[in-house]
Every structure is written in C-alpha cells, then in structure tokens.
Motif scaffolding. Structure first.
Motif, short mmCIF file in Angstrom:
data_model
loop_
_atom_site.label_atom_id
_atom_site.label_comp_id
_atom_site.label_asym_id
_atom_site.label_seq_id
_atom_site.Cartn_x
_atom_site.Cartn_y
_atom_site.Cartn_z
N ASP A 141 18.02 18.73 8.86
CA ASP A 141 17.82 17.41 9.46
C ASP A 141 16.39 16.90 9.33
O ASP A 141 16.03 15.85 9.87
CB ASP A 141 18.25 17.42 10.93
CG ASP A 141 17.44 18.43 11.77
OD1 ASP A 141 16.40 18.90 11.31
OD2 ASP A 141 17.88 18.73 12.90
N GLY A 142 15.54 17.66 8.64
CA GLY A 142 14.16 17.25 8.41
C GLY A 142 13.15 17.88 9.36
O GLY A 142 11.94 17.75 9.16
N LYS A 189 19.77 32.05 8.34
CA LYS A 189 20.54 30.97 7.70
C LYS A 189 22.01 31.01 8.10
O LYS A 189 22.65 29.98 8.27
CB LYS A 189 20.41 31.07 6.18
CG LYS A 189 19.03 30.76 5.65
CD LYS A 189 18.98 30.92 4.13
CE LYS A 189 17.60 30.59 3.58
NZ LYS A 189 17.55 30.78 2.10
N LYS A 190 22.54 32.21 8.25
CA LYS A 190 23.97 32.36 8.51
C LYS A 190 24.35 32.03 9.94
O LYS A 190 25.42 31.42 10.18
CB LYS A 190 24.38 33.80 8.19
CG LYS A 190 25.89 34.04 8.27
CD LYS A 190 26.24 35.42 7.73
CE LYS A 190 27.74 35.63 7.68
NZ LYS A 190 28.10 36.93 7.07
N PHE A 248 2.12 33.86 8.31
CA PHE A 248 2.83 32.77 8.98
C PHE A 248 4.24 32.68 8.43
O PHE A 248 4.55 33.15 7.34
CB PHE A 248 2.10 31.43 8.80
CG PHE A 248 2.09 30.89 7.40
CD1 PHE A 248 3.06 29.97 6.97
CD2 PHE A 248 1.13 31.29 6.48
CE1 PHE A 248 3.04 29.47 5.68
CE2 PHE A 248 1.11 30.80 5.19
CZ PHE A 248 2.08 29.89 4.78
N ALA A 249 5.12 32.07 9.22
CA ALA A 249 6.51 31.88 8.81
C ALA A 249 6.93 30.46 9.16
O ALA A 249 6.49 29.90 10.17
CB ALA A 249 7.42 32.88 9.51
N ILE A 250 7.76 29.88 8.30
CA ILE A 250 8.21 28.49 8.47
C ILE A 250 9.71 28.41 8.28
O ILE A 250 10.27 29.06 7.39
CB ILE A 250 7.51 27.57 7.45
CG1 ILE A 250 6.02 27.44 7.78
CG2 ILE A 250 8.17 26.19 7.42
CD1 ILE A 250 5.25 26.57 6.81
N ILE A 303 19.91 25.40 8.40
CA ILE A 303 18.60 25.66 7.81
C ILE A 303 18.59 25.34 6.32
O ILE A 303 19.48 25.76 5.58
CB ILE A 303 18.20 27.14 8.03
CG1 ILE A 303 17.94 27.38 9.53
CG2 ILE A 303 16.97 27.51 7.21
CD1 ILE A 303 17.65 28.84 9.87
N LYS A 304 17.57 24.62 5.90
CA LYS A 304 17.37 24.33 4.48
C LYS A 304 16.63 25.46 3.80
O LYS A 304 16.99 25.89 2.70
CB LYS A 304 16.58 23.02 4.33
CG LYS A 304 16.30 22.63 2.88
CD LYS A 304 15.50 21.34 2.83
CE LYS A 304 15.19 20.96 1.38
NZ LYS A 304 14.38 19.69 1.32
#
Length: 269
Positions: free
Chosen positions: A154-155, A99-100, A147-149, A106-107
C-alpha cells in the motif's frame, strides 16, 4: 555410542507420526512427503546427530513444518546441542515468514549492515519516514550497525536500526548460542537476522494455527525469558508436544508396511 543409522531410522518414524497427527496445524501448502525427505537428507550430513535423542530431533524438525520452512533450503536449522537440537531460523526464513503471514501485504523486506565509511541516515520529514543508504562498494570495513526495512504494497514502510553495541549486547546476554557458527563464522548474517527479527516482531501476523504462533516465538536466536523458562514449563504444558506415552503411541501407529530409506537390516550396525 549410538548408531547413526538407528537414530535416523527412529527419527524418521517419529517425525512421520508427528506430521500425520498434526496435519491440521500445518500450512495450507505444506508438502509432507517433500518435507520429510528433505529433513532426512539434511540429517545425514548433520554432525553429532547420533548423540541426539530421536524424539527430540523429530520435535525440533516439527517446528520447521509448522512454519512452512525448509531445512534443506537453509531457511532454518537444527543445530545439535548436547543430546538435543536447537531450532533456529535463517535470514531467508525470517523474510519468508514475514511475507507469508503478515496481515498487511508486503512488497519487500530486507536487512543490511552498515560499515565504517558508508553513508546512512534516517529521518522523519513531513511525517514521512525516510532512510538513505549508500555503501562503499566491496567494503570490508568494520560493521558499525545494521538496519532492516519492510515495504508494504500500500506504499507504507517501517524500519528498525541497531548499533553494533546493541546487537552484541543481545548476543552476549540473550543468544541461545552466542558462540555458534552463525555468530563466529558469518557475523554479517547474524547482525542482519537480529535487526530483521526485531522489525518482524512489529509486523502484525495472522498465523493459521496456535502451533505456528508458538513455533514462531521459539524460533528466535535470542531468548529474553531465560529466567522464566523453567517455571513456565512446569506451570504450562507445551502446546507443541504431547505426553511421552501419547507420542510413543502415535509413533507405533506408523504402519510397518511404510518403507523408510533408513531401515537397518538385521545384523547391521
């Protein structure tokens, strides 16, 4: 056997010197005083720390400082291995760094394990990536994958999937500590971190310094260049560390007037 308080005292002095000399490489929001205090608090409870070389301990902790991660908050770990420490990030540290430092804001970013009986599917429909996951509540069934998401502001989204066999293959062939506490005591967290790390490698990042980028590459549990490591170290100076005599000189620059909570009085052992 080395005295634990002496090791802590020397580590404190070495780390203070390194943090001071590397101020320009730290994150903009880095709080040196808090980081130093939290590190020493963690080291007090670190098993076998007295067997480690103080300068090795300080160098390992420095990697957490470069990345803006907190050992006390369990965003990363310094794990004794012989006379040195292994630096590893935690699942929380991986999400924080993504995120940083992601260029694309990133949301949210997360990882999940998939157990026998859970519903999981991933597909691309009309050019759009889709992941559907419905776990059985409170299931302790064997893990069959993870799994990772990452969801962008921006969607957009990206994801990564790995089977248990793939994850165990990385553990057995490339993990720096395949029988360490994370794998043996909390395999679910190890699985999530492994697939999350693979996903975050895809995320384009903008580090604030070369030291941060190098520390990030070295923070992974898996080492895919084991056979190249010795040759690389002999050929290229490590950007994180200075020559021993330079480091010793920096450590001596720490003024005698700066008090340390780990000072050992004359006659104490």
């Amino acid at each position: 056997m080395a005295d634990k308080q002496l090791v802590l005292q020397e580590t404190h002095k070495n780390l203070m010197a390194l943090l001071t000399s590397k101020q320009e490489a730290m994150p903009k929001d880095f709080n040196q005083t808090r980081f130093l205090q939290n590190c020493m608090t963690v080291l007090q409870d670190t098993k076998d720390i007295e067997k480690c070389q103080p300068i090795s301990v300080a160098r390992t902790l420095l990697k957490g400082a470069f990345l803006g991660l907190d050992f006390f908050q369990k965003e990363c770990y310094a794990i004794p291995y012989g006379s040195s420490l292994q630096f590893q990030t935690d699942y929380k540290g991986e999400t924080k760094m993504a995120k940083k430092y992601s260029i694309r804001p990133i949301k949210d970013i997360y990882a999940k394990v998939v157990r026998e009986g859970d519903f999981f599917e991933d597909e691309i429909k009309e050019g759009q990536q889709i992941v559907n996951f419905k776990p059985l509540p409170f299931s302790n069934n064997p893990i069959i994958g993870a799994f990772a998401i990452v969801l962008y502001q921006d969607g957009g989204m990206e994801y990564e999937t790995m089977s248990t066999e793939q994850i165990e293959g990385i553990r057995n062939n490339f993990s720096k500590m395949k029988n360490g506490l994370m794998w043996s005591k909390t395999p679910e967290e190890a699985y999530k971190k492994t697939v999350l790390r693979r996903l975050t490698k895809k995320i384009e990042k903008d580090f604030e310094s070369a030291e941060q980028a190098t520390a990030y590459e070295e923070s992974a549990d898996a080492d895919f260049k084991k056979n190249e490591e010795n040759a690389k170290r002999n050929a290229v100076p490590d950007i994180l560390y200075k020559q021993e005599e330079v480091i010793d000189a920096e450590c001596r620059e720490v003024t005698e007037k700066e008090s340390s909570p780990f000072d050992v009085k004359d006659g104490e052992k």
